[in-house]
Design a protein around this motif. Structure first.
Motif, PDB file in Angstrom:
ATOM      1  N   ALA A  51       0.821  -1.325   0.012  1.00 12.05           N
ATOM      2  CA  ALA A  51       0.002   0.017  -0.059  1.00 12.05           C
ATOM      3  C   ALA A  51       0.817   1.179  -0.036  1.00 12.05           C
ATOM      4  CB  ALA A  51      -0.721   0.022   1.089  1.00 12.05           C
ATOM      5  N   MET A  52       0.137   2.360  -0.526  1.00  6.17           N
ATOM      6  CA  MET A  52       1.137   3.471  -0.675  1.00  6.17           C
ATOM      7  C   MET A  52       0.202   4.658   0.177  1.00  6.17           C
ATOM      8  SD  MET A  52       2.172   5.653  -4.315  1.00  6.17           S
ATOM      9  CE  MET A  52       3.156   4.446  -4.725  1.00  6.17           C
ATOM     10  N   LYS A  53       0.948   5.505   0.641  1.00 11.49           N
ATOM     11  CA  LYS A  53       0.117   6.641   1.659  1.00 11.49           C
ATOM     12  C   LYS A  53       0.364   7.849   0.794  1.00 11.49           C
ATOM     13  CE  LYS A  53       0.454   4.440   6.084  1.00 11.49           C
ATOM     14  NZ  LYS A  53      -0.730   3.843   6.331  1.00 11.49           N
ATOM     15  N   LEU A  54      -0.494   8.632   0.603  1.00 13.44           N
ATOM     16  CA  LEU A  54      -0.904  10.007  -0.043  1.00 13.44           C
ATOM     17  C   LEU A  54      -1.349  10.785   1.318  1.00 13.44           C
ATOM     18  CD1 LEU A  54      -2.339   8.811  -3.331  1.00 13.44           C
ATOM     19  CD2 LEU A  54       0.086   9.198  -2.887  1.00 13.44           C
ATOM     20  N   ASN A  55      -1.176  12.160   1.183  1.00 15.30           N
ATOM     21  CA  ASN A  55      -2.035  13.270   1.773  1.00 15.30           C
ATOM     22  C   ASN A  55      -2.903  14.028   1.072  1.00 15.30           C
ATOM     23  OD1 ASN A  55      -0.250  12.767   4.261  1.00 15.30           O
ATOM     24  ND2 ASN A  55       1.402  13.288   2.975  1.00 15.30           N
ATOM     25  N   ALA A  56      -3.964  14.255   1.697  1.00 10.20           N
ATOM     26  CA  ALA A  56      -5.051  14.786   1.022  1.00 10.20           C
ATOM     27  C   ALA A  56      -4.426  16.584   0.657  1.00 10.20           C
ATOM     28  CB  ALA A  56      -6.300  15.089   1.716  1.00 10.20           C
ATOM     29  N   GLY A  57      -4.995  17.076  -0.468  1.00  6.08           N
ATOM     30  CA  GLY A  57      -4.622  18.386  -0.703  1.00  6.08           C
ATOM     31  C   GLY A  57      -3.102  18.488  -1.329  1.00  6.08           C
ATOM     32  N   LEU A  77      -8.004   4.461 -11.741  1.00  7.67           N
ATOM     33  CA  LEU A  77      -7.600   5.036 -10.402  1.00  7.67           C
ATOM     34  C   LEU A  77      -9.199   4.973  -9.673  1.00  7.67           C
ATOM     35  CD1 LEU A  77      -5.460   5.868  -8.151  1.00  7.67           C
ATOM     36  CD2 LEU A  77      -5.955   8.024  -8.828  1.00  7.67           C
ATOM     37  N   GLU A  78      -9.647   4.204  -8.709  1.00  3.15           N
ATOM     38  CA  GLU A  78     -10.864   4.074  -8.123  1.00  3.15           C
ATOM     39  C   GLU A  78     -10.878   4.328  -6.746  1.00  3.15           C
ATOM     40  OE1 GLU A  78     -12.117   0.253  -9.824  1.00  3.15           O
ATOM     41  OE2 GLU A  78     -11.859   0.676 -11.760  1.00  3.15           O
ATOM     42  N   HIS A  79     -12.219   4.767  -6.573  1.00 10.49           N
ATOM     43  CA  HIS A  79     -12.616   4.889  -5.011  1.00 10.49           C
ATOM     44  C   HIS A  79     -14.147   4.370  -4.936  1.00 10.49           C
ATOM     45  CE1 HIS A  79     -13.523   6.275  -1.017  1.00 10.49           C
ATOM     46  NE2 HIS A  79     -14.644   7.037  -1.471  1.00 10.49           N
ATOM     47  N   GLU A  80     -14.119   3.066  -4.111  1.00 10.72           N
ATOM     48  CA  GLU A  80     -15.420   2.353  -3.891  1.00 10.72           C
ATOM     49  C   GLU A  80     -16.091   2.174  -5.121  1.00 10.72           C
ATOM     50  OE1 GLU A  80     -17.612   4.741  -1.425  1.00 10.72           O
ATOM     51  OE2 GLU A  80     -16.666   4.292   0.322  1.00 10.72           O
ATOM     52  N   GLU A 127      -9.722   5.493   0.987  1.00  8.61           N
ATOM     53  CA  GLU A 127      -8.944   4.481   0.324  1.00  8.61           C
ATOM     54  C   GLU A 127      -9.230   4.256  -1.095  1.00  8.61           C
ATOM     55  OE1 GLU A 127      -6.854   2.266   2.180  1.00  8.61           O
ATOM     56  OE2 GLU A 127      -7.385   3.643   3.688  1.00  8.61           O
ATOM     57  N   ILE A 128      -8.226   4.465  -1.936  1.00  8.74           N
ATOM     58  CA  ILE A 128      -8.134   4.482  -3.532  1.00  8.74           C
ATOM     59  C   ILE A 128      -7.433   3.252  -3.945  1.00  8.74           C
ATOM     60  CG2 ILE A 128      -7.332   5.595  -5.402  1.00  8.74           C
ATOM     61  CD1 ILE A 128      -7.255   8.142  -3.667  1.00  8.74           C
ATOM     62  N   THR A 129      -7.916   2.596  -5.138  1.00 12.16           N
ATOM     63  CA  THR A 129      -7.221   1.533  -5.842  1.00 12.16           C
ATOM     64  C   THR A 129      -6.874   1.983  -7.310  1.00 12.16           C
ATOM     65  OG1 THR A 129      -8.727   0.141  -4.378  1.00 12.16           O
ATOM     66  CG2 THR A 129      -7.401  -0.932  -6.370  1.00 12.16           C
ATOM     67  N   LEU A 130      -5.731   1.556  -7.325  1.00 13.38           N
ATOM     68  CA  LEU A 130      -4.965   1.832  -8.690  1.00 13.38           C
ATOM     69  C   LEU A 130      -5.314   0.372  -9.380  1.00 13.38           C
ATOM     70  CD1 LEU A 130      -3.420   3.208 -10.949  1.00 13.38           C
ATOM     71  CD2 LEU A 130      -1.342   2.399  -9.815  1.00 13.38           C
ATOM     72  N   VAL A 131      -5.983   0.055 -10.493  1.00 10.22           N
ATOM     73  CA  VAL A 131      -6.275  -1.105 -11.045  1.00 10.22           C
ATOM     74  C   VAL A 131      -5.468  -1.239 -12.407  1.00 10.22           C
ATOM     75  CG1 VAL A 131      -8.385  -2.555 -11.799  1.00 10.22           C
ATOM     76  CG2 VAL A 131      -8.470  -0.885  -9.895  1.00 10.22           C
ATOM     77  N   GLN A 147      -3.463  -1.998  -6.800  1.00 17.15           N
ATOM     78  CA  GLN A 147      -2.344  -1.190  -5.670  1.00 17.15           C
ATOM     79  C   GLN A 147      -2.937  -0.118  -5.053  1.00 17.15           C
ATOM     80  OE1 GLN A 147       1.412  -0.171  -6.009  1.00 17.15           O
ATOM     81  NE2 GLN A 147       0.987   0.626  -3.906  1.00 17.15           N
ATOM     82  N   SER A 148      -3.245  -0.568  -3.604  1.00 20.21           N
ATOM     83  CA  SER A 148      -3.755   0.285  -2.500  1.00 20.21           C
ATOM     84  C   SER A 148      -3.092   1.672  -2.445  1.00 20.21           C
ATOM     85  CB  SER A 148      -3.943  -0.566  -1.291  1.00 20.21           C
ATOM     86  OG  SER A 148      -4.866  -1.663  -1.448  1.00 20.21           O
ATOM     87  N   LEU A 149      -3.942   2.771  -2.308  1.00 21.40           N
ATOM     88  CA  LEU A 149      -3.459   4.026  -1.917  1.00 21.40           C
ATOM     89  C   LEU A 149      -4.199   4.519  -0.737  1.00 21.40           C
ATOM     90  CD1 LEU A 149      -3.483   4.288  -5.492  1.00 21.40           C
ATOM     91  CD2 LEU A 149      -1.596   5.357  -4.470  1.00 21.40           C
ATOM     92  N   THR A 150      -3.701   4.712   0.349  1.00 28.60           N
ATOM     93  CA  THR A 150      -4.503   5.394   1.476  1.00 28.60           C
ATOM     94  C   THR A 150      -4.147   6.808   1.480  1.00 28.60           C
ATOM     95  OG1 THR A 150      -4.154   3.417   2.664  1.00 28.60           O
ATOM     96  CG2 THR A 150      -4.856   5.248   4.054  1.00 28.60           C
TER      97      THR A 150
END
Length: 152
Positions: A51-57, A77-80, A127-131, A147-150
């Motif tokens: 998993a990869m971590k990102l920051n909002a903004g 790139l997807e969310h839910e 939580e985002i998913t790179l597909v 690939q999970s991105l938080t």
């Protein structure tokens, strides 16, 4: 990872004065997994990427590089289950003209030897998913990599 044909990795060429910033420049090197036999496509050398971590903004530059031996890949790139938006920035190392950089649905298809860069700015924690979809690669059955991105 070392392959039968040697080591591989990304080569990022920057304009004078430009800097590569690992915190915001995210590389997705899409290659082949060969361990005595072909096992499919990997993200940064992994069949199950961490998993990869990102920051909002924060603006992130996602650099996609397809160095597979011929796999055509669908990337989203997807969310839910819903596709997000990103802005195209460059194709094969050349910056796109401003009129082609408007936000678009986060989905594209590319082939071996191509690169694409996008700017993605997450706006809130999620939580985002790179597909990475290569199901149509019938010679090995194909599959979908995730690939999970938080976003915090």
């Amino acid at each position: 990872p070392q392959l039968l044909n040697g080591m591989y990795g990304p080569l990022i060429v920057l304009e004078p004065g430009e800097q590569f910033t690992p915190d915001t420049d995210k590389i997705f090197l899409l290659g082949d997994s060969i361990d005595g036999r072909y096992r499919g496509v990997t993200i940064n050398g992994r069949e199950q990427p961490e998993a990869m971590k990102l920051n909002a903004g924060i603006d992130y530059r996602f650099r996609f590089i397809n160095i597979s031996e011929g796999a055509m890949l669908d990337v989203s790139l997807e969310h839910e289950g819903e596709r997000l938006q990103w802005s195209p920035l460059a194709k094969d190392g050349a910056d796109l003209p401003l009129q082609l950089r408007a936000p678009v649905e986060a989905l594209f298809r590319f082939n071996a030897g191509e690169t694409y860069d996008f700017v993605f700015t997450p706006t809130e924690p999620m939580e985002i998913t790179l597909v990475i979809d290569w199901r149509f690669a019938t010679f090995v059955g194909g599959k979908i990599l995730r690939q999970s991105l938080t976003v915090e």
